[in-house]
Scaffold this motif. Structure first.
Motif, PDB file in Angstrom:
ATOM      1  N   ASP A  76      29.579  46.676  51.965  1.00 37.14           N
ATOM      2  CA  ASP A  76      30.462  45.813  51.160  1.00 37.14           C
ATOM      3  C   ASP A  76      31.332  46.615  50.203  1.00 37.14           C
ATOM      4  OD1 ASP A  76      31.688  44.024  49.446  1.00 37.14           O
ATOM      5  OD2 ASP A  76      29.941  42.771  49.099  1.00 37.14           O
ATOM      6  N   ILE A  77      30.767  47.103  49.092  1.00 42.33           N
ATOM      7  CA  ILE A  77      31.639  47.455  47.954  1.00 42.33           C
ATOM      8  C   ILE A  77      32.606  48.602  48.207  1.00 42.33           C
ATOM      9  CG2 ILE A  77      30.137  46.469  46.183  1.00 42.33           C
ATOM     10  CD1 ILE A  77      29.514  49.488  45.460  1.00 42.33           C
ATOM     11  N   PHE A  78      32.233  49.569  49.051  1.00 43.42           N
ATOM     12  CA  PHE A  78      33.186  50.672  49.267  1.00 43.42           C
ATOM     13  C   PHE A  78      34.392  50.165  50.065  1.00 43.42           C
ATOM     14  CE2 PHE A  78      33.443  55.524  50.371  1.00 43.42           C
ATOM     15  CZ  PHE A  78      34.549  55.644  49.545  1.00 43.42           C
ATOM     16  N   PRO A  79      34.174  49.517  51.239  1.00 44.56           N
ATOM     17  CA  PRO A  79      35.322  48.911  51.915  1.00 44.56           C
ATOM     18  C   PRO A  79      36.066  47.895  51.039  1.00 44.56           C
ATOM     19  CG  PRO A  79      33.456  49.006  53.404  1.00 44.56           C
ATOM     20  CD  PRO A  79      32.931  49.403  52.050  1.00 44.56           C
ATOM     21  N   THR A  80      35.321  47.103  50.267  1.00 47.58           N
ATOM     22  CA  THR A  80      35.972  46.076  49.443  1.00 47.58           C
ATOM     23  C   THR A  80      36.851  46.710  48.362  1.00 47.58           C
ATOM     24  OG1 THR A  80      34.235  44.471  49.876  1.00 47.58           O
ATOM     25  CG2 THR A  80      35.518  44.132  47.872  1.00 47.58           C
ATOM     26  N   GLY A  81      36.325  47.728  47.702  1.00 47.21           N
ATOM     27  CA  GLY A  81      37.129  48.425  46.695  1.00 47.21           C
ATOM     28  C   GLY A  81      38.336  49.097  47.340  1.00 47.21           C
ATOM     29  N   TYR A  82      38.106  49.700  48.494  1.00 45.37           N
ATOM     30  CA  TYR A  82      39.196  50.370  49.223  1.00 45.37           C
ATOM     31  C   TYR A  82      40.270  49.355  49.619  1.00 45.37           C
ATOM     32  CZ  TYR A  82      41.427  53.750  52.329  1.00 45.37           C
ATOM     33  OH  TYR A  82      42.322  54.603  52.921  1.00 45.37           O
ATOM     34  N   HIS A  83      39.828  48.211  50.131  1.00 50.37           N
ATOM     35  CA  HIS A  83      40.751  47.130  50.525  1.00 50.37           C
ATOM     36  C   HIS A  83      41.579  46.680  49.307  1.00 50.37           C
ATOM     37  CE1 HIS A  83      42.022  43.540  52.741  1.00 50.37           C
ATOM     38  NE2 HIS A  83      41.463  42.726  51.852  1.00 50.37           N
ATOM     39  N   GLY A  84      40.911  46.570  48.152  1.00 50.00           N
ATOM     40  CA  GLY A  84      41.631  46.184  46.935  1.00 50.00           C
ATOM     41  C   GLY A  84      42.736  47.169  46.612  1.00 50.00           C
ATOM     42  N   ASN A 144      46.817  36.513  35.630  1.00 50.71           N
ATOM     43  CA  ASN A 144      48.050  36.452  34.839  1.00 50.71           C
ATOM     44  C   ASN A 144      48.410  37.822  34.273  1.00 50.71           C
ATOM     45  OD1 ASN A 144      48.781  33.778  35.235  1.00 50.71           O
ATOM     46  ND2 ASN A 144      47.459  33.026  33.589  1.00 50.71           N
ATOM     47  N   SER A 145      47.418  38.580  33.810  1.00 49.29           N
ATOM     48  CA  SER A 145      47.770  39.882  33.232  1.00 49.29           C
ATOM     49  C   SER A 145      48.215  40.849  34.331  1.00 49.29           C
ATOM     50  CB  SER A 145      46.648  40.439  32.362  1.00 49.29           C
ATOM     51  OG  SER A 145      45.688  41.073  33.131  1.00 49.29           O
ATOM     52  N   LEU A 146      47.617  40.764  35.525  1.00 48.36           N
ATOM     53  CA  LEU A 146      48.085  41.651  36.612  1.00 48.36           C
ATOM     54  C   LEU A 146      49.542  41.348  36.973  1.00 48.36           C
ATOM     55  CD1 LEU A 146      45.087  41.869  39.130  1.00 48.36           C
ATOM     56  CD2 LEU A 146      45.765  43.537  37.414  1.00 48.36           C
ATOM     57  N   MET A 147      49.905  40.064  36.979  1.00 47.97           N
ATOM     58  CA  MET A 147      51.307  39.726  37.286  1.00 47.97           C
ATOM     59  C   MET A 147      52.222  40.270  36.200  1.00 47.97           C
ATOM     60  SD  MET A 147      51.349  35.966  39.017  1.00 47.97           S
ATOM     61  CE  MET A 147      50.068  35.072  38.151  1.00 47.97           C
ATOM     62  N   SER A 148      51.737  40.265  34.976  1.00 50.80           N
ATOM     63  CA  SER A 148      52.570  40.735  33.877  1.00 50.80           C
ATOM     64  C   SER A 148      52.698  42.269  33.846  1.00 50.80           C
ATOM     65  CB  SER A 148      51.989  40.155  32.586  1.00 50.80           C
ATOM     66  OG  SER A 148      52.129  41.008  31.524  1.00 50.80           O
ATOM     67  N   ILE A 149      51.657  42.991  34.229  1.00 48.93           N
ATOM     68  CA  ILE A 149      51.722  44.468  34.092  1.00 48.93           C
ATOM     69  C   ILE A 149      52.093  45.199  35.378  1.00 48.93           C
ATOM     70  CG2 ILE A 149      50.064  44.556  32.189  1.00 48.93           C
ATOM     71  CD1 ILE A 149      47.894  45.230  34.056  1.00 48.93           C
ATOM     72  N   THR A 150      52.127  44.514  36.506  1.00 41.37           N
ATOM     73  CA  THR A 150      52.479  45.208  37.748  1.00 41.37           C
ATOM     74  C   THR A 150      54.000  45.214  37.917  1.00 41.37           C
ATOM     75  OG1 THR A 150      50.380  44.511  38.715  1.00 41.37           O
ATOM     76  CG2 THR A 150      52.062  45.304  40.246  1.00 41.37           C
ATOM     77  N   ALA A 151      54.553  46.371  38.236  1.00 39.59           N
ATOM     78  CA  ALA A 151      56.011  46.531  38.315  1.00 39.59           C
ATOM     79  C   ALA A 151      56.592  45.632  39.397  1.00 39.59           C
ATOM     80  CB  ALA A 151      56.354  47.992  38.614  1.00 39.59           C
ATOM     81  N   ALA A 152      57.837  45.213  39.199  1.00 33.94           N
ATOM     82  CA  ALA A 152      58.518  44.367  40.175  1.00 33.94           C
ATOM     83  C   ALA A 152      58.470  45.029  41.544  1.00 33.94           C
ATOM     84  CB  ALA A 152      59.963  44.129  39.747  1.00 33.94           C
ATOM     85  N   GLY A 153      58.198  44.229  42.562  1.00 32.50           N
ATOM     86  CA  GLY A 153      58.099  44.753  43.930  1.00 32.50           C
ATOM     87  C   GLY A 153      56.715  45.257  44.271  1.00 32.50           C
ATOM     88  N   GLY A 154      55.821  45.223  43.318  1.00 29.27           N
ATOM     89  CA  GLY A 154      54.470  45.748  43.541  1.00 29.27           C
ATOM     90  C   GLY A 154      53.557  44.727  44.209  1.00 29.27           C
ATOM     91  N   ALA A 155      52.291  45.111  44.296  1.00 32.91           N
ATOM     92  CA  ALA A 155      51.333  44.249  44.994  1.00 32.91           C
ATOM     93  C   ALA A 155      50.025  44.162  44.212  1.00 32.91           C
ATOM     94  CB  ALA A 155      51.070  44.800  46.398  1.00 32.91           C
ATOM     95  N   LEU A 156      49.365  43.026  44.382  1.00 33.41           N
ATOM     96  CA  LEU A 156      48.053  42.823  43.767  1.00 33.41           C
ATOM     97  C   LEU A 156      46.995  42.732  44.859  1.00 33.41           C
ATOM     98  CD1 LEU A 156      48.790  39.997  41.129  1.00 33.41           C
ATOM     99  CD2 LEU A 156      49.386  42.418  41.059  1.00 33.41           C
ATOM    100  N   GLY A 157      45.985  43.574  44.763  1.00 37.42           N
ATOM    101  CA  GLY A 157      44.808  43.453  45.624  1.00 37.42           C
ATOM    102  C   GLY A 157      43.779  42.648  44.849  1.00 37.42           C
ATOM    103  N   ILE A 158      43.287  41.565  45.447  1.00 38.02           N
ATOM    104  CA  ILE A 158      42.425  40.643  44.692  1.00 38.02           C
ATOM    105  C   ILE A 158      41.080  40.455  45.402  1.00 38.02           C
ATOM    106  CG2 ILE A 158      42.331  38.369  43.559  1.00 38.02           C
ATOM    107  CD1 ILE A 158      45.401  38.288  43.743  1.00 38.02           C
ATOM    108  N   PRO A 159      40.209  41.471  45.355  1.00 35.65           N
ATOM    109  CA  PRO A 159      38.865  41.253  45.896  1.00 35.65           C
ATOM    110  C   PRO A 159      38.007  40.362  45.003  1.00 35.65           C
ATOM    111  CG  PRO A 159      39.056  43.501  45.044  1.00 35.65           C
ATOM    112  CD  PRO A 159      40.423  42.876  44.963  1.00 35.65           C
ATOM    113  N   GLY A 160      38.292  40.308  43.709  1.00 35.67           N
ATOM    114  CA  GLY A 160      37.536  39.433  42.797  1.00 35.67           C
ATOM    115  C   GLY A 160      37.472  38.036  43.391  1.00 35.67           C
ATOM    116  N   LEU A 161      36.305  37.419  43.293  1.00 33.15           N
ATOM    117  CA  LEU A 161      36.038  36.154  44.005  1.00 33.15           C
ATOM    118  C   LEU A 161      36.531  34.950  43.212  1.00 33.15           C
ATOM    119  CD1 LEU A 161      34.010  35.199  46.473  1.00 33.15           C
ATOM    120  CD2 LEU A 161      32.543  34.587  44.593  1.00 33.15           C
ATOM    121  N   TYR A 162      37.180  34.016  43.888  1.00 27.73           N
ATOM    122  CA  TYR A 162      37.561  32.718  43.321  1.00 27.73           C
ATOM    123  C   TYR A 162      36.964  31.630  44.202  1.00 27.73           C
ATOM    124  CZ  TYR A 162      40.312  35.380  40.133  1.00 27.73           C
ATOM    125  OH  TYR A 162      40.655  36.268  39.148  1.00 27.73           O
TER     126      TYR A 162
END
Ligand SMILES: NC(=O)c1ccc[n+]([C@@H]2O[C@H](COP(=O)([O-])OP(=O)(O)OC[C@H]3O[C@@H](n4cnc5c(N)ncnc54)[C@H](O)[C@@H]3O)[C@@H](O)[C@H]2O)c1
Ligand SMILES: [Zn+2]
Ligand SMILES: [Zn+2]
Length: 405
Positions: free
Chosen positions: A179-187, A292-310
């Protein structure tokens, strides 16, 4: 046939060691088992004697009573084991093989599996796409925090280690491949991390630390790990990460102090729906904070990896909306900046072989990064408790004594 000792969820805040049945090549009724899965024949499966099985933040969501998991559910989706019995339809995996089990259960036959989207296999969970061992709403496959566990579609699911002695020698690293190594890598990968990137990773739990090590492997220039737990931040610094303490205020200011600009190229959410607020709000839960903070601090055109569970159902949610998984997201910010998002279960099989090679050839020291600690199966309740209190430790259960003292 002998029995099977296992770790079961007993109710909010409580896990216990129970005696349960030795697995067979047929799914039986039990806690959390979808009726449509009862009686399902698993001749394509194997029975593993567990070599190592880890406690995960995903288990904690259930154990804290923050999901609809039923009592008596046998836990455990991070499994490494030795094959002790082989089903009649298994062709290539053999008795004696030591294998890593991707936490996603997948069939290898459906449209999504054929596209390597094994986190949303269509054939293993009657409730919804995607499945896992020992997890709520995941079809009822029995968990592997146990002496023995059944793994279906074994030829497809299992990653066999090339050499038994080498595998046992590096087991504390290799156990993180389930799990966590692939999951962190995927993120990190889906956040677009590459040579020279600046990266912000929210969460210094095992997944966040695995994402940080992965970002380093991918060539990031600066890896910033954020949390409000000082012990976990120190763990991140131990292998060369910068850190941000979100209890001290908005991460933007601390990022500016580190980088000279208040933004990063890539953002990773390794926290999920139990996120705390920032600054003075760190004393309570504020589930949309990280997104919300990731959207605010990630540069325009960037990407968010979201392994955190919702989740879609959270009995302990802070309000009526949160109880059904609805969060107050500033999506306009993300839209205006053309940000990309990758959510969902990590498709472990996409990454586990490459990361195994990195471990076997001493290019990745994941056990050290996450501070892996083996404990006997009987000590699982203490492991859960310490992990819940925020120990900077990844607990690895050792049910059959394979892991040397
Ligand atoms: N997508 C997948 O396939 C997958 C796989 C494994 C785990 N997960 C999920 O990843 C998440 C992390 O797992 P873990 O085992 O590391 O869990 P964990 O609970 O040990 O770690 C989460 C950390 O986030 C910190 N945190 C809380 N609010 C924060 C904030 N606003 N900013 C920064 N940090 C904050 C906590 O203090 C904690 O240290 C969990 O939600 C887990 O369910 C997902
Ligand atoms: Zn896990
Ligand atoms: Zn499938």
């Amino acid at each position: 046939m002998s029995g099977n000792k296992a770790v079961a969820y007993k109710g909010p805040g409580k896990v216990e060691i129970i005696d349960t049945d030795y697995p067979t090549f047929e799914l039986k009724d039990g806690p959390g088992v979808n009726p449509a899965n009862v009686g399902r024949k698993v001749n394509h499966g194997v029975i593993l004697k567990t070599v190592a099985t880890n406690i995960c933040g995903s288990d904690q969501h259930m154990v804290r009573g923050r999901t609809t998991a039923p009592a008596d559910l046998v836990l455990g989706h991070e499994i490494t084991g030795e094959v002790v019995e082989v089903g009649s339809d298994v062709e290539f995996i053999k008795k004696g093989d030591i294998c890593s089990v991707p936490f996603n259960i997948s069939c290898g036959r459906c449209r999504n599996c054929k596209e390597r989207k094994t986190g949303i296999c269509l054939n293993v969970n009657p409730d919804r796409p995607g499945s896992a061992y020992g997890y709520v709403d995941m079809g009822g496959w029995v968990g592997g925090q146990a002496e023995y566990v059944l793994v279906p579609y074994a030829d497809w699911n299992l990653l066999k280690f090339p050499d038994r002695d080498q595998a046992l020698e590096k087991i504390l690293d290799l156990t993180m491949l389930s799990d966590i190594f692939p999951t962190g890598y995927h993120g990190a990968y889906t956040a677009g991390v590459t040579t020279g990137s600046t990266v912000y990773i929210a969460g210094a739990g095992p997944v966040g630390l695995a994402a940080a090590l992965s970002a380093q492997l991918l060539g990031a220039a600066v890896v910033i790990v954020a949390d409000l737990n000082e012990e976990r931040l120190a763990q991140a610094r131990s292998f060369g990460c910068e850190t941000v303490d979100v209890s001290k205020g908005d991460p933007k200011d601390q990022i500016e102090q580190l980088l000279g600009v208040p933004e990063v190229d890539c953002g990773v959410d390794a926290v999920g729906f139990e996120a705390r607020g920032h600054g003075k709000d760190a004393s309570h839960e504020a589930p949309a904070t990280v997104l919300n903070s990731l959207m605010s601090i990630t540069a325009a055109g960037g990407a968010l990896g979201i392994p955190g569970l919702y989740v879609t159902g959270d009995p302990g949610g802070i309000d009526e909306a949160a109880k059904v998984g609805s969060l107050s997201l500033s999506l306009g910010t993300g839209w205006a900046k053309s940000l990309s998002f990758t959510t969902g279960q990590c498709p472990v099989m996409k990454y586990n072989r490459g990361l195994m090679m990195a471990i076997l050839h001493d290019k990745a020291h994941i056990a050290k990064a996450v501070n892996a600690k083996p404990i006997p199966l009987d000590e699982a309740p203490q492991g859960y408790e310490e992990f819940d209190k925020g120990a900077a430790t990844k607990y690895v259960l050792n049910p059959n004594g394979y892991i040397a003292a």
